[in-house]
Design a protein around this motif. Sequence first.
Motif, PDB file in Angstrom:
ATOM      1  N   SER A  34       5.580  -6.361  13.371  1.00  0.00           N
ATOM      2  CA  SER A  34       5.596  -6.604  11.925  1.00  0.00           C
ATOM      3  C   SER A  34       5.488  -5.312  11.122  1.00  0.00           C
ATOM      4  O   SER A  34       5.991  -5.218  10.006  1.00  0.00           O
ATOM      5  N   SER A  35       4.820  -4.310  11.671  1.00  0.00           N
ATOM      6  CA  SER A  35       4.754  -2.998  11.034  1.00  0.00           C
ATOM      7  C   SER A  35       4.305  -1.990  12.081  1.00  0.00           C
ATOM      8  O   SER A  35       3.795  -2.369  13.142  1.00  0.00           O
ATOM      9  N   ILE A  36       4.527  -0.721  11.773  1.00  0.00           N
ATOM     10  CA  ILE A  36       4.303   0.336  12.764  1.00  0.00           C
ATOM     11  C   ILE A  36       3.553   1.494  12.125  1.00  0.00           C
ATOM     12  O   ILE A  36       3.915   1.949  11.039  1.00  0.00           O
ATOM     13  N   LEU A  37       2.503   1.935  12.794  1.00  0.00           N
ATOM     14  CA  LEU A  37       1.775   3.120  12.340  1.00  0.00           C
ATOM     15  C   LEU A  37       1.921   4.210  13.404  1.00  0.00           C
ATOM     16  O   LEU A  37       1.464   4.035  14.537  1.00  0.00           O
ATOM     17  N   CYS A  88      -2.590   0.201   5.203  1.00  0.00           N
ATOM     18  CA  CYS A  88      -1.157  -0.037   5.434  1.00  0.00           C
ATOM     19  C   CYS A  88      -0.870  -1.517   5.683  1.00  0.00           C
ATOM     20  O   CYS A  88       0.288  -1.897   5.838  1.00  0.00           O
ATOM     21  N   GLY A  89      -1.914  -2.315   5.757  1.00  0.00           N
ATOM     22  CA  GLY A  89      -1.701  -3.747   5.964  1.00  0.00           C
ATOM     23  C   GLY A  89      -1.289  -4.107   7.383  1.00  0.00           C
ATOM     24  O   GLY A  89      -0.644  -5.130   7.614  1.00  0.00           O
ATOM     25  N   LEU A  90      -1.661  -3.299   8.363  1.00  0.00           N
ATOM     26  CA  LEU A  90      -1.353  -3.651   9.745  1.00  0.00           C
ATOM     27  C   LEU A  90      -2.017  -4.980  10.103  1.00  0.00           C
ATOM     28  O   LEU A  90      -3.170  -5.220   9.727  1.00  0.00           O
TER      29      LEU A  90
ATOM     30  N   ASP B 314      -7.897 -10.951   5.934  1.00  0.00           N
ATOM     31  CA  ASP B 314      -8.378 -11.641   7.124  1.00  0.00           C
ATOM     32  C   ASP B 314      -7.499 -11.273   8.319  1.00  0.00           C
ATOM     33  O   ASP B 314      -6.300 -11.113   8.193  1.00  0.00           O
ATOM     34  N   LYS B 315      -8.125 -11.136   9.477  1.00  0.00           N
ATOM     35  CA  LYS B 315      -7.390 -10.705  10.668  1.00  0.00           C
ATOM     36  C   LYS B 315      -6.286 -11.678  11.068  1.00  0.00           C
ATOM     37  O   LYS B 315      -5.371 -11.327  11.775  1.00  0.00           O
ATOM     38  N   LYS B 316      -6.418 -12.922  10.644  1.00  0.00           N
ATOM     39  CA  LYS B 316      -5.408 -13.904  11.054  1.00  0.00           C
ATOM     40  C   LYS B 316      -4.147 -13.813  10.193  1.00  0.00           C
ATOM     41  O   LYS B 316      -3.182 -14.513  10.431  1.00  0.00           O
ATOM     42  N   THR B 317      -4.202 -12.984   9.167  1.00  0.00           N
ATOM     43  CA  THR B 317      -3.032 -12.785   8.325  1.00  0.00           C
ATOM     44  C   THR B 317      -1.959 -12.047   9.121  1.00  0.00           C
ATOM     45  O   THR B 317      -2.211 -11.020   9.712  1.00  0.00           O
ATOM     46  N   GLU B 318      -0.768 -12.575   9.143  1.00  0.00           N
ATOM     47  CA  GLU B 318       0.326 -11.914   9.859  1.00  0.00           C
ATOM     48  C   GLU B 318       1.486 -11.709   8.906  1.00  0.00           C
ATOM     49  O   GLU B 318       1.862 -12.598   8.179  1.00  0.00           O
ATOM     50  N   GLY B 319       2.042 -10.523   8.934  1.00  0.00           N
ATOM     51  CA  GLY B 319       3.190 -10.251   8.074  1.00  0.00           C
ATOM     52  C   GLY B 319       2.870 -10.529   6.623  1.00  0.00           C
ATOM     53  O   GLY B 319       3.707 -10.990   5.869  1.00  0.00           O
ATOM     54  N   LYS B 320       1.614 -10.285   6.261  1.00  0.00           N
ATOM     55  CA  LYS B 320       1.212 -10.339   4.854  1.00  0.00           C
ATOM     56  C   LYS B 320       1.099 -11.757   4.268  1.00  0.00           C
ATOM     57  O   LYS B 320       0.889 -11.913   3.082  1.00  0.00           O
ATOM     58  N   LYS B 321       1.335 -12.800   5.063  1.00  0.00           N
ATOM     59  CA  LYS B 321       1.123 -14.160   4.549  1.00  0.00           C
ATOM     60  C   LYS B 321      -0.159 -14.731   5.158  1.00  0.00           C
ATOM     61  O   LYS B 321      -0.474 -14.479   6.318  1.00  0.00           O
ATOM     62  N   VAL B 322      -0.890 -15.513   4.392  1.00  0.00           N
ATOM     63  CA  VAL B 322      -2.147 -16.065   4.886  1.00  0.00           C
ATOM     64  C   VAL B 322      -1.884 -17.262   5.811  1.00  0.00           C
ATOM     65  O   VAL B 322      -1.147 -18.181   5.461  1.00  0.00           O
TER      66      VAL B 322
END
Lengths: 358, 358
Positions: A34-37, A88-90, B314-322
């Motif tokens: 989903s993203s890369i650091l 960065c929203g990883l 929250d850690k369960k957030t993926e690709g910026k969507k809850v």
Amino acid sequence: MNVTRINASSKTYYVYVGEGLRTKVEEFLPKTYSSILIVTDNLVAGHYLEDIEHNFDNERVYTAIIENGEESKSIEMFHQLQTKAIDCGLDRKSLIVALGGGVVGDLAGFVAATYMRGIDFIQMPTTILAHDSSVGGKVAINHEKGKNLIGNFYSPAAVIYDVDTLKSLNQKEFRSGYAELVKEALIADGTFFNTLMSVNLSDLNNTTIADHINQGITIKAEVVEADEREAGIRKYLNFGHTFGHALEALQGYHGFSHGEAVAVGLLFAFQVSEETFSIRLPFERLFSWLRSNGYPLQLPELDSKHMLSKMKLDKKTEGKKVQMVLLQSIAQPITVEISDDDLLRHIELFKKTLSGRF
Amino acid sequence: MNVTRINASSKTYYVYVGEGLRTKVEEFLPKTYSSILIVTDNLVAGHYLEDIEHNFDNERVYTAIIENGEESKSIEMFHQLQTKAIDCGLDRKSLIVALGGGVVGDLAGFVAATYMRGIDFIQMPTTILAHDSSVGGKVAINHEKGKNLIGNFYSPAAVIYDVDTLKSLNQKEFRSGYAELVKEALIADGTFFNTLMSVNLSDLNNTTIADHINQGITIKAEVVEADEREAGIRKYLNFGHTFGHALEALQGYHGFSHGEAVAVGLLFAFQVSEETFSIRLPFERLFSWLRSNGYPLQLPELDSKHMLSKMKLDKKTEGKKVQMVLLQSIAQPITVEISDDDLLRHIELFKKTLSGRF
């Protein structure tokens, strides 16, 4: 290109060694992210960061550049990279790319191992030394009181080793990497040891280097597969490291590079092995090879008791006694508990042996 | 005494729940250890530390006492405990004992998971809430920007739960623990939910509490065994936590206790579930039970957008969507991706729903 499969207990992954791999990284990734650091250091960034960034069509590619050097394996830098990953929203489907030598790999790997309780990372070693640290899943930062004391066993998703990136290494870095190759040869492969003792480090081409790295990785992989969590034979990889780590620590990680310290540690382990088992090892041959290839072999002023206490901080120490890896012969390692008195005597003797030669 | 076996992918361990276990800890240890570091907090230490220390004939027993409270799950305290472990000479065959609630368990567990790349630890929970955190191997510290963002999956060697130690809990702590029990019932066991809705928290005896804890641990164990690393159904355990964690974070971990925040989060998840699936859930019944048992249900002044951004951390957030856990019916959880717009609307509506009742 050479591909080695690593069957770690927790994960199976592949090590790719070849030329030009840095421009086709996506071919070697096990999945999309989903993203890369990308984590790298200020020296490597100038050479290769742009090449790596160009791999990813993904728009969500971020970069963190740390200072080159062992000091970056600190809890402060660890925390800064965690902050960067958050900013960065990883998320849990993100990837961290460790582009650099062992410091970058250990630090970025430990960040990946602990960020949201673990996300994927890949190792992209740019030094010879990192052939060792990039395979096997050991990641860590240093504590002021000892090296690699805070870390995890956490395997990478892949190791992508572009030998072109070794062109930018200086001779000190070559020496450092080859010390670990010599160590691997000593614990597992006498033929490889003979090969290494016949080369001159200032006279190597990419093909030869790639071949040596592959042999080193093969040895490392076999040991790690048999014993990922260092309950038994993985300890053999620490041959030369008891003295080496202590020497590095006493120097505050300046002066001797890791591999250079290990090189001296190999000689120390030879000496202890020879006495313990009443055998002869090729001490002179190794010493001559190290000297002719420019390894620093003159010890700084060392207080033997201080040295001993540093050795006892080593993670392999159990119940306060030092466990040292010795050789019964070439490719026949064994772990032996050494008393403090014996160690002190060996340190004294070793100091005399080395100083007598300069 | 009740014994539950946990078959985690990385390790099998046992959870012992019963009275008076704190004086026979050695019976439950899977092996002997070279040294022991007991980590506890200043409140628990006064009650039970001496009892625990008396368990070990071993002369090498050390103690680290942290401040009670969520603030101790910091990178600074993590580093201090690593220093303590080094100074005490802990080696790879040493044990860390986490004596206390979730804060002590999460922090000491993460220290154990990373000290020399991982040594054994046992959980000795002294709160009801910790029945949840002590089983399942999640260990972590907080980052200033979010809870539990830095951690590992790392199973304990054993969980030893002496219900006698719950006597020293106050009502707020009882409420906090029972919120997680209610959550477990809601995602897995309608009968257990009915049982809980019929009890009064100020009127419980040890036997009943132990029974409730065992039922909660059984649910937790089944989920964790099926999905240790939270790739799928383990996420259901976060029912109520999306809103709960955000509420805690916005309060700076003051005011609402963890379980109290989760209790409010359960109501929020009920509301979102009811609308998403056009169903009715026992919102009124849960609300009444929470109110009659003294749970704080009046929200502080909350900026909805700020709340949303906290949820997205929250850690369960993926690709910026809850990703939110919802209920299709009691004991039928499902994970659903919720758009930012929908979430904002739900937060606004929920604020009105709660404030309209006071």
